[in-house]
Design an enzyme around this catalytic site. Structure first.
Site, PDB file in Angstrom:
ATOM      1  CD  GLU A  72      -1.919  -2.395   1.176  1.00  0.00           C
ATOM      2  OE1 GLU A  72      -0.987  -2.704   1.826  1.00  0.00           O
ATOM      3  OE2 GLU A  72      -2.923  -3.181   1.297  1.00  0.00           O
ATOM      4  CG  HIS A  76     -10.719  -6.298   6.495  1.00  0.00           C
ATOM      5  ND1 HIS A  76      -9.955  -6.669   7.491  1.00  0.00           N
ATOM      6  CD2 HIS A  76     -10.178  -6.409   5.184  1.00  0.00           C
ATOM      7  CE1 HIS A  76      -8.867  -7.281   6.834  1.00  0.00           C
ATOM      8  NE2 HIS A  76      -8.943  -7.128   5.601  1.00  0.00           N
TER       9      HIS A  76
END
Lengths: 325, 320
Positions: A60, A129
């Site tokens: 990321e 998440h």
């Protein structure tokens, strides 16, 4: 008008902008042949090929940094992080680099970049998440933060975001991906920084964001049966924020309820409340402001607990009745 | 002066500019006119000068908190740099960035960086952007041995090698991450070996030898430009000064510093040039004199420049 899901609307915006401008490209995890974890980029890889749709390793920080660097030399990346939660890993590149280079360099740099991220709870994905982290990002000068609530808004706002010379955070609620709505035929954009009244009403202003707009509209319908006329205002862009629209609405209704999924403390609702408190609308308030928000805990897994965590129609109705009591 | 000495002369001029610039800053610091964090690269001049001499005008660099040398080597104006360091409106960043954020995008300098390792993925991203736009330029990413232990180093080297991006990773191994020696910070002190993990060439270079830096970098730049992918160059060098102004430097011995000072890259190239008849002592002294004069002008320009207008506080946050 045609009917599209929010996912299809985002996909259409990406395709149209990639057709319009060869400098636009996509970069992210599993966005290639697979079409993204939520199938938002479905078919784009097949249409534009691996150079315009850059399928990445799970890195990321490198994804965000690569997008910042590419933007600095004049390309126009649209990066995707699979979940908003993963921005924690990319934070240096977003906050210390992309958001600040223009200012730190005395105005010379441009970062024409969009960072798309699915967010939100209610899908049994637990603490890493499911978060709504928009307040962190709204707090950083140099970033713009967009959060659409309908397919039509998502398409028009994303097209505007891709044409900006700024780093735009584009937050998509996962629950909305499958939700259908009318989308105008043909080319259109929606400017960043313009709120929309999703339901006009005279008794209470409900400022809601993302998926909570839909839920607030449901609550407003139920309240109308009890003779309470709620106005639902969707800022659509969290920053730049359409202060005038919020102030005008509160001056009309005299009451304010804010709704978002992120935890309450230091959240977007607190900023809206503060803006009203600092404005001439303060004198029009007939009751204290109420904030409906996610519970102040990590997002839990169990459906029973997760439902308790989330705002819902009942919580919004209760808040509206409280400010009208 | 013979034409064969052209890169030598340019590199020599650059190195002397860097050394003189940093020395002038030390002087300004002693006078109390310099605010904020300033990190000197005295001793490391051959890396900046040799690498940038191997780049073409359209090529890019990313730099570090110890970045004055990289900027000068890429062609930045010293007067605008001094003005920036003094926080003046005429500075490179209108006084909004200071020492750690000097950038000149027109020169291909994508910015110094206050975050250790922060520029590494940006360099690969610039290389990606070059590829997306169909251009032939190359990016050199400067970073230190300390940055090689950041996660983005590994993420970026992998991505750049995977996509064969036109980037050269230049690790300036000055032996210390702030005060911590490399031997206490890296399980593998030969940082060039890390290239093996990413299937790219990794070369250890005598970073005190400007000619060698230029030669090795030219090969890596050629490789990158030809589409053959990135390289990792580890330049062994040394900062003669502390990490920052006022650093008590308790982490190394005087003898160690003196050993490295004996390898002074400027004296080394000077000796080579004079010994090979490429320049005379008098010619080289002339370069020093010219640079000293430019620096004095730069200081005068910076000191007579206005402070930023108060309205500048709010400009340049967003593009219109």
């Amino acid at each position: 008008m045609k009917e599209l899901t929010l996912s299809q609307a985002v996909n259409e915006a990406l395709v149209e902008e990639m057709e319009r401008d060869p400098r636009v490209f996509l970069i992210g995890e599993d966005i290639g042949l697979h079409g993204g974890a939520f199938a938002v980029t479905k078919g784009i890889f097949q249409r534009f090929g691996p150079e315009r749709v850059r399928n990445t390793p799970i890195s990321e920080a490198a994804i965000a940094g690569a997008a910042v660097g590419a933007a600095l030399v004049g390309a126009r990346p649209v990066a995707e992080l699979m979940y908003t939660d993963f921005i924690t890993i990319a934070m240096d590149q977003v906050v210390n680099q992309g958001a600040k280079v223009k200012y730190m360099f005395g105005g010379k740099a441009r970062v024409p970049m969009v960072l798309r991220m699915p967010f939100g709870a209610g899908r049994a994905n637990a603490g890493q998440h499911s978060q709504s982290l928009e307040a962190w990002l709204c707090h950083v000068p140099g970033l713009k933060v967009v959060m659409p609530s309908t397919p039509a808004d998502a398409k028009g706002l994303l097209k505007s975001a891709i044409r900006e010379d700024n780093l735009i955070i584009f937050l998509e609620n996962k629950h909305l991906y499958s939700q259908k709505g009318p989308v105008p035929e043909g080319e259109y954009t929606i400017p960043l920084g313009a709120a929309e009244i999703k339901r006009a009403g005279g008794d209470v202003t409900v400022v809601a964001t993302g998926r909570q707009v839909t839920i607030a509209l449901g609550a407003a319908e139920k309240l109308s049966k009890e003779g309470i006329d709620a106005e639902v205002l969707d800022p659509r862009t969290l920053w730049p924020l359409d202060r005038e629209a919020i102030i005008a609405s509160v001056k009309k209704t005299g009451r304010l309820v804010t709704v978002h999924e992120a935890v309450k403390r230091f959240g977007f609702g607190a900023e809206v409340a503060a803006i009203v408190a600092e404005s001439e609308a303060f004198d029009y308030l007939d009751a204290p402001i109420r904030r409906v928000a996610g519970a102040e805990v990590p997002v839990p897994f169990s459906k029973f607990l997760e439902d308790l965590f989330l705002p819902d129609e009942q919580k919004i109705i209760a808040a509206c009745k409280a400010v009208l009591a | 002066m013979k034409t064969a000495g052209a890169p030598d002369r340019r590199i020599y001029e650059t190195m002397v500019s860097i050394r003189s610039f940093e020395t002038k800053l030390q002087e300004l610091s002693r006078k109390g006119v310099l605010r904020g964090s300033v990190h000197f690269c005295i001793g490391q001049e051959a890396v900046a000068a040799g690498v940038c001499a191997a780049l073409s005008p359209g090529d890019y660099i990313t730099s570090t908190h110890r970045g004055h040398g990289h900027a000068i080597a890429k062609g930045a104006r010293m007067d605008l740099m001094i003005a920036e360091l003094l926080g003046k409106a005429t500075g490179y960043c209108k006084g909004k960035g200071g020492s750690m954020h000097i950038a000149d995008l027109d020169l291909g300098h994508l910015g110094a960086n206050g975050i250790v390792g922060g520029g590494i993925p940006i360099a690969a991203g610039a290389a990606l952007g070059i590829r997306q736009l169909g251009l032939q330029n190359v990016v050199a990413a400067f970073f230190g041995d300390g940055a090689a232990n950041q996660g983005v180093f590994h993420e970026t080297l992998n991505l750049a090698a995977l996509w064969k991006l036109p980037v050269v990773f230049v690790c300036e191994n000055n032996q210390f991450g702030m005060t911590t020696p490399l031997s206490e910070a890296s399980s593998q002190p030969d940082l060039a070996k890390r290239a093996i993990a990413y299937d790219m060439p990794g070369t250890r270079v005598d970073g005190m030898d400007a000619r060698e830096v230029f030669r090795v970098t030219s090969d890596a730049v050629g490789r990158a430009r030809a589409g053959k992918g990135p390289s990792l160059l580890v330049m062994d060098t040394y900062r003669f000064e502390g990490h920052y102004i006022g650093d008590p430097v308790v982490y190394r011995t005087r003898e160690e510093v003196e050993d490295w000072k004996a390898k002074d890259p400027i004296l080394r190239l000077r000796k080579q040039m004079v010994g090979e008849g490429l320049a005379t002592e008098a010619e080289l002294d002339g370069i020093h004199g010219e640079i000293a004069r430019k620096l004095d002008e730069g200081v005068a320009f910076a000191q007579s420049s206005p402070d930023p207008d108060p309205s500048e506080l709010f400009t340049d946050v967003y593009s219109e």
